[in-house]
Motif scaffolding. Structure first.
Motif, short mmCIF file in Angstrom:
data_model
loop_
_atom_site.label_atom_id
_atom_site.label_comp_id
_atom_site.label_asym_id
_atom_site.label_seq_id
_atom_site.Cartn_x
_atom_site.Cartn_y
_atom_site.Cartn_z
N UNK A 144 -23.93 34.55 78.29
CA UNK A 144 -23.09 34.23 77.14
C UNK A 144 -23.13 35.41 76.18
N UNK A 145 -22.14 35.46 75.31
CA UNK A 145 -22.07 36.57 74.36
C UNK A 145 -22.88 36.26 73.11
N UNK A 146 -23.51 37.29 72.58
CA UNK A 146 -24.16 37.16 71.27
C UNK A 146 -23.05 37.24 70.22
N UNK A 147 -23.41 37.05 68.97
CA UNK A 147 -22.40 37.18 67.90
C UNK A 147 -21.83 38.59 67.90
N UNK A 148 -22.70 39.56 68.07
CA UNK A 148 -22.26 40.95 68.12
C UNK A 148 -21.35 41.20 69.33
N UNK A 149 -21.71 40.64 70.47
CA UNK A 149 -20.89 40.77 71.67
C UNK A 149 -19.53 40.13 71.49
N UNK A 150 -19.50 39.00 70.80
CA UNK A 150 -18.23 38.32 70.53
C UNK A 150 -17.35 39.18 69.63
N UNK A 151 -17.94 39.83 68.64
CA UNK A 151 -17.15 40.73 67.77
C UNK A 151 -16.52 41.85 68.59
N UNK A 152 -17.30 42.45 69.50
CA UNK A 152 -16.76 43.51 70.35
C UNK A 152 -15.66 42.97 71.26
N UNK A 153 -15.87 41.81 71.85
CA UNK A 153 -14.85 41.21 72.73
C UNK A 153 -13.57 40.95 71.94
N UNK A 154 -13.70 40.46 70.71
CA UNK A 154 -12.51 40.20 69.88
C UNK A 154 -11.78 41.49 69.57
N UNK A 155 -12.52 42.56 69.31
CA UNK A 155 -11.86 43.86 69.06
C UNK A 155 -11.06 44.28 70.28
N UNK A 156 -11.67 44.21 71.46
CA UNK A 156 -10.95 44.57 72.69
C UNK A 156 -9.73 43.67 72.86
N UNK A 157 -9.91 42.38 72.65
CA UNK A 157 -8.80 41.44 72.83
C UNK A 157 -7.67 41.73 71.84
N UNK A 158 -8.03 42.03 70.60
CA UNK A 158 -7.02 42.31 69.58
C UNK A 158 -6.19 43.53 69.96
N UNK A 159 -6.84 44.61 70.35
CA UNK A 159 -6.09 45.82 70.70
C UNK A 159 -5.30 45.62 71.98
N UNK A 160 -5.85 44.91 72.95
CA UNK A 160 -5.10 44.68 74.19
C UNK A 160 -3.88 43.80 73.93
N UNK A 161 -4.02 42.79 73.04
CA UNK A 161 -2.85 41.98 72.65
C UNK A 161 -1.81 42.85 71.95
N UNK A 162 -2.28 43.69 71.03
CA UNK A 162 -1.39 44.55 70.26
C UNK A 162 -0.55 45.43 71.17
N UNK A 163 -1.17 45.95 72.23
CA UNK A 163 -0.46 46.84 73.15
C UNK A 163 0.23 46.10 74.28
N UNK A 164 0.09 44.77 74.30
CA UNK A 164 0.74 43.99 75.34
C UNK A 164 0.04 44.09 76.69
N UNK A 165 -1.25 44.39 76.69
CA UNK A 165 -2.03 44.50 77.93
C UNK A 165 -2.66 43.16 78.26
N UNK A 166 -2.95 42.89 79.53
CA UNK A 166 -3.61 41.63 79.88
C UNK A 166 -5.01 41.57 79.27
N UNK A 167 -5.46 40.38 78.94
CA UNK A 167 -6.76 40.21 78.28
C UNK A 167 -7.92 40.26 79.23
N UNK A 168 -7.70 40.11 80.50
CA UNK A 168 -8.80 40.09 81.47
C UNK A 168 -9.42 38.72 81.53
N UNK A 169 -10.47 38.63 82.34
CA UNK A 169 -11.16 37.36 82.44
C UNK A 169 -10.37 36.44 83.27
#
Length: 169
Positions: A144-169
């Protein structure tokens, strides 16, 4: 102060063009297109900063101001292209973070990751690095993700959404 205004205006405008372009029709060679976009807009910005059509308080005629703006533009271009390639490509670490984030509170087991990235050596090394960095927790056999890991995952998800890239997973 005026070079800073030009630099921020250039960066904001170029970023906006990049996002609109990529969301509508991403180019085949994205790195080359990014370098061309940032390089072309930098030349336009430098020309505008010393143009006779620019109001006098906003014009840069001092060579040191123009040199500072040019150095800033080169540094930001290279940093942005490097950061974008990290977000664009599905690195093993990002894939692990996004996959674990997608499982939410239930978490996932190691075998689920190995279906995504079959090379155990890559998964093992990356997973141990993420655990050591405190981004992923291993509780019994569940990840499972730590709080810090969740923040990093959200950053990746935000930028991937912004560029229209798949979120993975």
């Amino acid at each position: 102060m005026v070079p800073l205004v030009w630099a921020l205006a250039w960066l904001t405008a170029t970023f906006a063009i990049h996002v609109v372009w990529w969301r509508n029709r991403p180019p085949r060679s994205q790195t080359v297109a990014l370098l061309g976009l940032f390089g072309g807009s930098a030349v336009a910005c430098l020309a505008g900063a010393q143009s006779s059509f620019t109001p006098v308080p906003g014009r840069l005629t001092d060579f040191s101001d123009l040199a500072q703006l040019a150095v800033f533009q080169v540094a930001m271009t290279l940093a942005y292209v490097e950061a974008y390639t990290a977000i664009e490509d599905d690195s093993p670490s990002m894939t692990i973070l996004l996959t674990v984030a997608a499982t939410g509170a239930r978490g996932c087991v190691r075998e689920e990751l190995q279906d995504l990235i079959p090379d155990e050596a890559i998964v093992g090394r990356r997973l141990q690095a993420l655990i050591a960095a405190g981004l992923v927790h291993l509780n019994e056999d569940r990840l499972s993700l730590s709080h810090r890991g969740m923040r990093w995952a959200r950053r990746f998800q935000t930028f991937r959404r912004l560029y229209g890239l798949p979120l993975g997973g």
